[in-house]
Design a protein around this motif. Structure first.
Motif, PDB file in Angstrom:
ATOM      1  N   CYS A  70       0.682  -1.169  -4.083  1.00  0.00           N
ATOM      2  CA  CYS A  70       1.637  -0.669  -3.099  1.00  0.00           C
ATOM      3  C   CYS A  70       1.625   0.854  -3.125  1.00  0.00           C
ATOM      4  N   ALA A  71       2.017   1.433  -2.012  1.00  0.00           N
ATOM      5  CA  ALA A  71       1.977   2.879  -1.863  1.00  0.00           C
ATOM      6  C   ALA A  71       3.062   3.322  -0.901  1.00  0.00           C
ATOM      7  N   THR A  72       3.423   4.602  -0.981  1.00  0.00           N
ATOM      8  CA  THR A  72       4.455   5.123  -0.102  1.00  0.00           C
ATOM      9  C   THR A  72       4.112   6.534   0.360  1.00  0.00           C
ATOM     10  N   GLN A  73       4.533   6.870   1.555  1.00  0.00           N
ATOM     11  CA  GLN A  73       4.337   8.215   2.096  1.00  0.00           C
ATOM     12  C   GLN A  73       5.375   8.458   3.169  1.00  0.00           C
ATOM     13  N   ARG A  74       5.682   9.726   3.400  1.00  0.00           N
ATOM     14  CA  ARG A  74       6.816  10.052   4.274  1.00  0.00           C
ATOM     15  C   ARG A  74       6.414  10.742   5.565  1.00  0.00           C
ATOM     16  N   TYR A  75       5.243  11.370   5.605  1.00  0.00           N
ATOM     17  CA  TYR A  75       5.012  12.339   6.674  1.00  0.00           C
ATOM     18  C   TYR A  75       3.978  11.971   7.721  1.00  0.00           C
ATOM     19  N   SER A  76       3.198  10.927   7.485  1.00  0.00           N
ATOM     20  CA  SER A  76       2.133  10.638   8.427  1.00  0.00           C
ATOM     21  C   SER A  76       2.423   9.372   9.217  1.00  0.00           C
ATOM     22  N   ALA A  77       1.990   9.375  10.490  1.00  0.00           N
ATOM     23  CA  ALA A  77       2.104   8.184  11.329  1.00  0.00           C
ATOM     24  C   ALA A  77       0.862   7.319  11.227  1.00  0.00           C
ATOM     25  N   ASP A  78      -0.151   7.791  10.471  1.00  0.00           N
ATOM     26  CA  ASP A  78      -1.385   7.026  10.323  1.00  0.00           C
ATOM     27  C   ASP A  78      -1.250   6.093   9.126  1.00  0.00           C
ATOM     28  N   TYR A  79      -0.510   5.034   9.339  1.00  0.00           N
ATOM     29  CA  TYR A  79      -0.157   4.139   8.239  1.00  0.00           C
ATOM     30  C   TYR A  79      -1.364   3.461   7.611  1.00  0.00           C
ATOM     31  N   LEU A  80      -2.473   3.360   8.322  1.00  0.00           N
ATOM     32  CA  LEU A  80      -3.612   2.604   7.831  1.00  0.00           C
ATOM     33  C   LEU A  80      -4.520   3.418   6.900  1.00  0.00           C
ATOM     34  N   ASP A  81      -4.330   4.714   6.847  1.00  0.00           N
ATOM     35  CA  ASP A  81      -5.218   5.592   6.090  1.00  0.00           C
ATOM     36  C   ASP A  81      -4.699   5.788   4.678  1.00  0.00           C
ATOM     37  N   ARG A  82      -5.429   5.327   3.693  1.00  0.00           N
ATOM     38  CA  ARG A  82      -4.952   5.404   2.314  1.00  0.00           C
ATOM     39  C   ARG A  82      -4.800   6.860   1.846  1.00  0.00           C
ATOM     40  N   ARG A  83      -5.475   7.781   2.507  1.00  0.00           N
ATOM     41  CA  ARG A  83      -5.433   9.180   2.069  1.00  0.00           C
ATOM     42  C   ARG A  83      -4.075   9.833   2.318  1.00  0.00           C
ATOM     43  N   VAL A  84      -3.252   9.262   3.160  1.00  0.00           N
ATOM     44  CA  VAL A  84      -1.960   9.899   3.444  1.00  0.00           C
ATOM     45  C   VAL A  84      -0.868   9.444   2.496  1.00  0.00           C
ATOM     46  N   TYR A  85      -1.174   8.494   1.646  1.00  0.00           N
ATOM     47  CA  TYR A  85      -0.153   7.964   0.735  1.00  0.00           C
ATOM     48  C   TYR A  85      -0.079   8.815  -0.529  1.00  0.00           C
ATOM     49  N   ASP A  86       1.162   9.158  -0.894  1.00  0.00           N
ATOM     50  CA  ASP A  86       1.382  10.096  -1.987  1.00  0.00           C
ATOM     51  C   ASP A  86       1.551   9.422  -3.344  1.00  0.00           C
ATOM     52  N   PHE A  87       2.182   8.271  -3.347  1.00  0.00           N
ATOM     53  CA  PHE A  87       2.497   7.600  -4.604  1.00  0.00           C
ATOM     54  C   PHE A  87       1.974   6.174  -4.570  1.00  0.00           C
ATOM     55  N   TRP A  88       1.433   5.758  -5.716  1.00  0.00           N
ATOM     56  CA  TRP A  88       0.805   4.435  -5.838  1.00  0.00           C
ATOM     57  C   TRP A  88       1.327   3.721  -7.071  1.00  0.00           C
ATOM     58  N   GLY A  89       1.365   2.394  -6.984  1.00  0.00           N
ATOM     59  CA  GLY A  89       1.651   1.587  -8.151  1.00  0.00           C
ATOM     60  C   GLY A  89       0.385   1.352  -8.961  1.00  0.00           C
ATOM     61  N   GLN A  90       0.535   0.596 -10.039  1.00  0.00           N
ATOM     62  CA  GLN A  90      -0.590   0.364 -10.944  1.00  0.00           C
ATOM     63  C   GLN A  90      -1.432  -0.834 -10.515  1.00  0.00           C
ATOM     64  N   GLY A  91      -0.929  -1.619  -9.593  1.00  0.00           N
ATOM     65  CA  GLY A  91      -1.665  -2.760  -9.072  1.00  0.00           C
ATOM     66  C   GLY A  91      -1.303  -4.069  -9.749  1.00  0.00           C
ATOM     67  N   THR A  92      -1.487  -5.144  -9.017  1.00  0.00           N
ATOM     68  CA  THR A  92      -1.292  -6.482  -9.554  1.00  0.00           C
ATOM     69  C   THR A  92      -2.443  -7.361  -9.082  1.00  0.00           C
ATOM     70  N   GLN A  93      -2.991  -8.151  -9.986  1.00  0.00           N
ATOM     71  CA  GLN A  93      -4.174  -8.955  -9.684  1.00  0.00           C
ATOM     72  C   GLN A  93      -3.793 -10.234  -8.950  1.00  0.00           C
ATOM     73  N   VAL A  94      -4.489 -10.500  -7.872  1.00  0.00           N
ATOM     74  CA  VAL A  94      -4.378 -11.767  -7.153  1.00  0.00           C
ATOM     75  C   VAL A  94      -5.748 -12.422  -7.178  1.00  0.00           C
ATOM     76  N   THR A  95      -5.791 -13.640  -7.678  1.00  0.00           N
ATOM     77  CA  THR A  95      -7.037 -14.389  -7.745  1.00  0.00           C
ATOM     78  C   THR A  95      -6.852 -15.714  -7.041  1.00  0.00           C
ATOM     79  N   VAL A  96      -7.704 -15.987  -6.052  1.00  0.00           N
ATOM     80  CA  VAL A  96      -7.625 -17.217  -5.280  1.00  0.00           C
ATOM     81  C   VAL A  96      -8.872 -18.039  -5.590  1.00  0.00           C
ATOM     82  N   SER A  97      -8.673 -19.210  -6.151  1.00  0.00           N
ATOM     83  CA  SER A  97      -9.792 -20.073  -6.503  1.00  0.00           C
ATOM     84  C   SER A  97     -10.109 -21.029  -5.361  1.00  0.00           C
ATOM     85  N   SER A  98     -11.372 -21.375  -5.253  1.00  0.00           N
ATOM     86  CA  SER A  98     -11.797 -22.260  -4.155  1.00  0.00           C
ATOM     87  C   SER A  98     -11.740 -23.721  -4.572  1.00  0.00           C
TER      88      SER A  98
END
Length: 124
Positions: free
Chosen positions: A96-124
């Protein structure tokens, strides 16, 4: 400095569901856009979904439209990602990530703060 903590990842069979949560350390996040990205091994970090500060506007990658739902509860400083009909190709670390100033929500470069991540594994 905003701290973000993801939770809710795990191992699930194809067709199953998971709900990810992202808890923020500060109430100022309620005035910021938030988003989910994911990264599989060997791949770049890709956009999954984003939500405006009010929650009224949401955006999704084509690959998850109709299966994932992003939401937020500003009273709890928390964002969610409800994932249904999961597929093996959804396997990744979700950030997850957060940013306050850009309208380009899809661009990861505009996000200022990030979490450490959580693993999702989907088995077939």
């Amino acid at each position: 400095q905003v701290q973000l903590v993801e939770s809710g990842g795990g191992l699930v069979q194809a067709g199953g569901s998971l709900r990810l949560s992202c808890a923020a350390s500060e109430r100022t996040v309620s005035s910021s856009a938030m988003a989910w990205f994911r990264q599989a091994p060997g791949n770049e970090r890709d956009f999954v979904a984003a939500i405006s500060s009010s929650g009224r506007a949401t955006y999704y990658a084509d690959s998850v439209k109709g299966r994932f739902t992003i939401s937020r509860d500003n009273a709890k400083n928390t964002m969610y990602l409800h994932m249904n009909s999961l597929k093996p190709e959804d396997t990744a670390v979700y950030y997850c990530a957060t940013q306050r100033y850009s309208a380009d929500y899809l661009d990861r470069r505009v996000y200022d703060f990030w979490g450490q991540g959580t693993q999702v594994t989907v088995s077939s």
